[in-house]
Scaffold this motif. Structure first.
Motif, mmCIF file in Angstrom:
data_model
loop_
_atom_site.group_PDB
_atom_site.id
_atom_site.type_symbol
_atom_site.label_atom_id
_atom_site.label_comp_id
_atom_site.label_asym_id
_atom_site.label_seq_id
_atom_site.Cartn_x
_atom_site.Cartn_y
_atom_site.Cartn_z
ATOM 1 N N THR A 28 0.305 5.699 1.131
ATOM 2 C CA THR A 28 -0.858 5.773 1.311
ATOM 3 C C THR A 28 -0.763 6.281 2.738
ATOM 4 N N SER A 71 -5.035 2.964 -5.270
ATOM 5 C CA SER A 71 -5.819 4.185 -5.410
ATOM 6 C C SER A 71 -4.986 4.998 -6.363
ATOM 7 N N ASP A 83 0.058 1.875 -3.990
ATOM 8 C CA ASP A 83 -1.128 1.088 -3.724
ATOM 9 C C ASP A 83 -1.527 1.793 -5.217
ATOM 10 N N ASP A 143 0.973 -1.274 0.130
ATOM 11 C CA ASP A 143 -0.169 0.153 -0.204
ATOM 12 C C ASP A 143 0.399 1.590 -0.126
ATOM 13 N N SER A 198 -5.680 3.304 -9.773
ATOM 14 C CA SER A 198 -6.944 3.946 -10.453
ATOM 15 C C SER A 198 -7.297 5.417 -11.039
ATOM 16 N N ASP A 199 -6.804 5.930 -10.018
ATOM 17 C CA ASP A 199 -6.633 7.777 -10.816
ATOM 18 C C ASP A 199 -5.869 7.934 -11.770
#
Ligand code: C2E
Ligand code: CA
Ligand code: CA
Ligand code: CA
Length: 276
Positions: A179, A200, A198, A176, A203-204
């Motif tokens: 984060t 996130s 991570d 991760d 996906s961004d």
């Protein structure tokens, strides 16, 4: 009924304002789950980004509850962690995954998640050494994934433990990554072999987020300059895959490349390649 993310345990008699009782019943059910063999492991492949060959699998805990059905780790790991039950559960994960991985084709790596409570057990290094000895899994085929939280409380002890684990021959991945608060400092201070970006951030990037792409690029560049492998987690689309490969990620992992499941998909393991 249990509601995803709602904190409501699945017992019919529990209501939403009985959280303590719910937590206790979840805890009790976790004890029973361990005793009665309700846990299993799913394995998600990670691939060498250059060759697109499966490099190894990450073990992910699965719980089939007799009344509630499949319960996701996000719903029970925090309770297991808070109650200390993650220690025997994590021990089961480690021993089971190592025993299963011994039968995999030679070069495949096994990645196992270690929770903070497990990591700070005084006997953790001996536990890992015992499991390797008992299962016969060569240490270099085991990778332990820890998060930054694990290192925060007692960094001196954490450093000693990581060094002792490295001395056994296992590798260490920071999970991760990006984060937390002090990831960068930790990378210099602790002997990591790999960082896992991570999902996130991945996906961004998909949404054309230029800043996310810059961050991913920076993490990869930094990882490389520190001679660390870098895994992009949560790769779900061909566009994300192309991007993280172009940016120089060493490994890729995500639903596009393989969902968690049983090991031994013949088309992936037999010839070592993943057909996109
Ligand atoms: P993690 O270690 O970051 O594991 C990755 C999680 O992301 C897994 O969820 C995996 O199924 C999911 N994932 C993988 N690829 C994709 C993707 O492309 N898209 C999306 N949306 N998700 C993807 P899972 O299995 O539900 O596990 C959640 C978390 O629970 C894990 O996050 C880890 O922190 C914890 N966990 C799971 N198994 C264990 C275990 O044996 N021990 C410990 N201590 N923690 C565990
Ligand atoms: Ca992980
Ligand atoms: Ca992760
Ligand atoms: Ca996670």
């Amino acid at each position: 009924a249990r509601q995803a993310g709602g904190g409501t345990w699945c017992h019919a008699e529990a209501t939403t304002d009985e959280e303590l009782q719910e937590q206790q019943s979840l805890e009790q059910d976790l004890r029973i789950a361990l005793r009665d063999g309700q846990f299993s492991l799913a394995y998600q492949p990670f691939l060498d980004a250059a060759t697109m060959e499966v490099a190894g699998y990450e073990a992910l805990l699965r719980w089939q509850h007799p009344r509630c059905g499949a319960i996701p780790p996000s719903a029970f790991i925090p309770v297991a962690e808070a109650s200390g039950l993650i220690v025997p559960i994590g021990q089961w994960v480690l021993a089971t995954a190592c025993a299963e991985a011994v039968a995999w084709p030679q070069p495949l790596t096994l990645a196992v998640n270690l929770s903070p409570a497990q990591f700070i057990q005084p006997g953790i290094v001996g536990t890992v050494a015992d499991v390797l000895r008992q299962t016969g899994l060569p240490a270099h085929r085991l990778e332990l994934e820890i998060t930054e939280t694990t290192l925060m409380d007692d960094t001196q002890n954490a450093l000693r433990v990581l060094q002792a684990l490295k001395a056994l021959g296992v590798s260490i991945a920071m999970d991760d990554f990006g984060t937390g608060y002090s990831s960068l400092g930790y990378l210099r201070k602790f002997p990591f072999d790999k960082i896992k970006i991570d999902r996130s951030f991945i996906s961004d990037v998909e949404e054309g987020d230029a800043e996310a792409e810059t961050i991913v690029q920076a993490i990869i560049a930094m990882g490389r300059s520190l001679r660390l492998d870098v895994t992009a987690e949560g790769v779900e689309t061909a566009q994300q895959l192309a991007m993280v490969k172009a940016l120089g990620c060493t490994f890729v992992q995500g639903y596009l490349l393989g969902r968690p499941g049983p090991v031994g998909f013949p088309d992936k393991v037999a010839d070592g390649t993943y057909p996109p």
